[in-house]
Design a protein around this motif. Sequence first.
Motif, PDB file in Angstrom:
ATOM      1  N   GLY A 125       0.774  -1.317   0.064  1.00 40.08           N
ATOM      2  CA  GLY A 125       0.148   0.165   0.011  1.00 40.08           C
ATOM      3  C   GLY A 125       0.923   1.298  -0.001  1.00 40.08           C
ATOM      4  O   GLY A 125       1.995   1.211   0.140  1.00 40.08           O
ATOM      5  N   THR A 126       0.055   2.324  -0.414  1.00 39.96           N
ATOM      6  CA  THR A 126       0.960   3.737  -0.396  1.00 39.96           C
ATOM      7  C   THR A 126       0.125   4.796   0.203  1.00 39.96           C
ATOM      8  O   THR A 126      -1.216   4.787  -0.176  1.00 39.96           O
ATOM      9  N   THR A 146       0.600  10.698  17.036  1.00 39.49           N
ATOM     10  CA  THR A 146       0.454  10.149  15.517  1.00 39.49           C
ATOM     11  C   THR A 146       1.117   8.979  15.660  1.00 39.49           C
ATOM     12  O   THR A 146       2.347   8.852  15.949  1.00 39.49           O
ATOM     13  N   HIS A 147       0.420   7.855  15.023  1.00 41.52           N
ATOM     14  CA  HIS A 147       1.051   6.491  15.195  1.00 41.52           C
ATOM     15  C   HIS A 147       0.823   6.108  13.466  1.00 41.52           C
ATOM     16  O   HIS A 147      -0.101   5.971  13.048  1.00 41.52           O
ATOM     17  N   ILE A 148       1.927   5.924  12.911  1.00 38.70           N
ATOM     18  CA  ILE A 148       1.751   5.255  11.410  1.00 38.70           C
ATOM     19  C   ILE A 148       2.360   3.712  11.646  1.00 38.70           C
ATOM     20  O   ILE A 148       3.820   3.514  11.955  1.00 38.70           O
ATOM     21  N   ALA A 149       1.617   2.861  11.256  1.00 39.07           N
ATOM     22  CA  ALA A 149       2.045   1.537  11.231  1.00 39.07           C
ATOM     23  C   ALA A 149       2.164   0.938   9.738  1.00 39.07           C
ATOM     24  O   ALA A 149       1.095   0.817   9.035  1.00 39.07           O
ATOM     25  N   ARG A 155       4.463   1.927   1.703  1.00 38.02           N
ATOM     26  CA  ARG A 155       5.328   3.228   1.338  1.00 38.02           C
ATOM     27  C   ARG A 155       4.378   4.459   2.193  1.00 38.02           C
ATOM     28  O   ARG A 155       3.158   4.368   2.002  1.00 38.02           O
ATOM     29  N   CYS A 156       5.087   5.322   2.701  1.00 39.72           N
ATOM     30  CA  CYS A 156       4.552   6.330   3.157  1.00 39.72           C
ATOM     31  C   CYS A 156       5.095   7.766   3.224  1.00 39.72           C
ATOM     32  O   CYS A 156       6.423   7.625   3.312  1.00 39.72           O
ATOM     33  N   LEU A 157       4.734   8.658   2.701  1.00 38.66           N
ATOM     34  CA  LEU A 157       5.240   9.884   2.610  1.00 38.66           C
ATOM     35  C   LEU A 157       4.477  11.273   3.257  1.00 38.66           C
ATOM     36  O   LEU A 157       3.028  10.914   3.079  1.00 38.66           O
ATOM     37  N   VAL A 223       9.094   6.851   3.431  1.00 41.45           N
ATOM     38  CA  VAL A 223       9.335   5.666   3.672  1.00 41.45           C
ATOM     39  C   VAL A 223       9.389   4.960   2.233  1.00 41.45           C
ATOM     40  O   VAL A 223       8.230   5.195   1.804  1.00 41.45           O
ATOM     41  N   GLY A 224      10.305   4.181   1.830  1.00 39.33           N
ATOM     42  CA  GLY A 224       9.855   3.542   0.645  1.00 39.33           C
ATOM     43  C   GLY A 224      10.838   4.114  -0.731  1.00 39.33           C
ATOM     44  O   GLY A 224      10.777   3.615  -1.806  1.00 39.33           O
ATOM     45  N   LEU A 225      11.944   4.976  -0.365  1.00 45.19           N
ATOM     46  CA  LEU A 225      12.650   5.474  -1.417  1.00 45.19           C
ATOM     47  C   LEU A 225      13.873   4.369  -1.846  1.00 45.19           C
ATOM     48  O   LEU A 225      14.462   3.795  -0.812  1.00 45.19           O
ATOM     49  N   GLU A 226      14.149   3.973  -3.052  1.00 52.59           N
ATOM     50  CA  GLU A 226      15.163   3.461  -3.217  1.00 52.59           C
ATOM     51  C   GLU A 226      16.593   3.601  -3.154  1.00 52.59           C
ATOM     52  O   GLU A 226      17.361   3.039  -2.656  1.00 52.59           O
ATOM     53  N   ASP A 227      16.741   5.188  -3.352  1.00 50.84           N
ATOM     54  CA  ASP A 227      18.010   5.578  -3.185  1.00 50.84           C
ATOM     55  C   ASP A 227      18.019   6.975  -2.401  1.00 50.84           C
ATOM     56  O   ASP A 227      17.838   7.767  -2.985  1.00 50.84           O
ATOM     57  N   ALA A 228      17.936   6.696  -0.980  1.00 51.36           N
ATOM     58  CA  ALA A 228      17.727   7.967  -0.075  1.00 51.36           C
ATOM     59  C   ALA A 228      18.587   8.904  -0.237  1.00 51.36           C
ATOM     60  O   ALA A 228      18.501   9.962  -0.178  1.00 51.36           O
ATOM     61  N   ALA A 229      19.962   8.402  -0.381  1.00 49.77           N
ATOM     62  CA  ALA A 229      21.230   9.262  -0.666  1.00 49.77           C
ATOM     63  C   ALA A 229      21.287  10.245  -1.816  1.00 49.77           C
ATOM     64  O   ALA A 229      21.451  11.354  -1.629  1.00 49.77           O
TER      65      ALA A 229
END
Length: 294
Positions: A125-126, A146-149, A155-157, A223-229
């Motif tokens: 899910g997104t 706030t609680h995000i599970a 993925r979550c932004l 959360v869910g970025l393939e290349d965070a850097a």
Amino acid sequence: MILCELATSAAGSGHRFDDERHWAASLALRFANRKGTTRLVQARHQGPLRVQRPFYPEGSTEACHVYVLHPPGGLVSGDALTIRAHIERDAHALLTTPAANKLYKADSQGVAWSQHTELNVDDGGTLEWLPQETIAFDGSKGSQRTHIALHGSARCLGWEIMALGRPASELPYVSGRIEQHFRLTLDGKPLWLERQPLDPAHPRFIGRWGQGGATVQATLWAVGLEDAAAAIDELREALPDNPRWAVTVRHGVLLFRYLGNSRNEAWALCEQAWHLLRPRWIEREAHTPRIWFT
């Protein structure tokens, strides 16, 4: 005698006007993928919390945009708001609000308000959680939780933007206390836990090691970025170079922070960061909700 009768009547009807008042409102949403389209399959509410009909400005197979409405426009003493959203597998929801959330001054008895947000995203899910800013009036007292599970490859932004006081009206935030709690988990394990009191009487409120006297703060997470850097490099190159924001990654969570004195600057930075991150995050250009233009 009349006052006693009014108090008894109010208590019997579930409404109180003393220091034990409690006016609850709740909203529970569930999104599911139905033949390639994300549908709002459940919307239960109690009290003054609603949603408008779902919108599909990006196309019927893309994100389902939903506006969370709180007609009173803010929280007063005794209010207790609970918002829950569940995003099922392969569903994609974008949740926002039509206006700023206001946290009003506590009454003469100092009764607090509370706001609890619980977001649950299944594997695959997104979720985009993009509420407009919160404005805390001087003397406001309450707690925000706030609680995000997240589960599996969910993925979550999202972001949270807080403005303290009303500088334009020369009404700074000089009294009150707001407790903020944030919890982000993946398969039950914590990725990011945070708690902070916003209390003008506490040394951290003006100390350089804490709030530093800033009146506006914002946090954006992804959360869910393939290349965070690479995403961090792009943000640092594209966004205005100033000391009021910073970005890092911890335990797979990209965290973008703002600490300053301008609501407009904080909002603009978060929105620009979202526009930059979304193509990397889900291979989709950002589509600004039309409610932000009204």
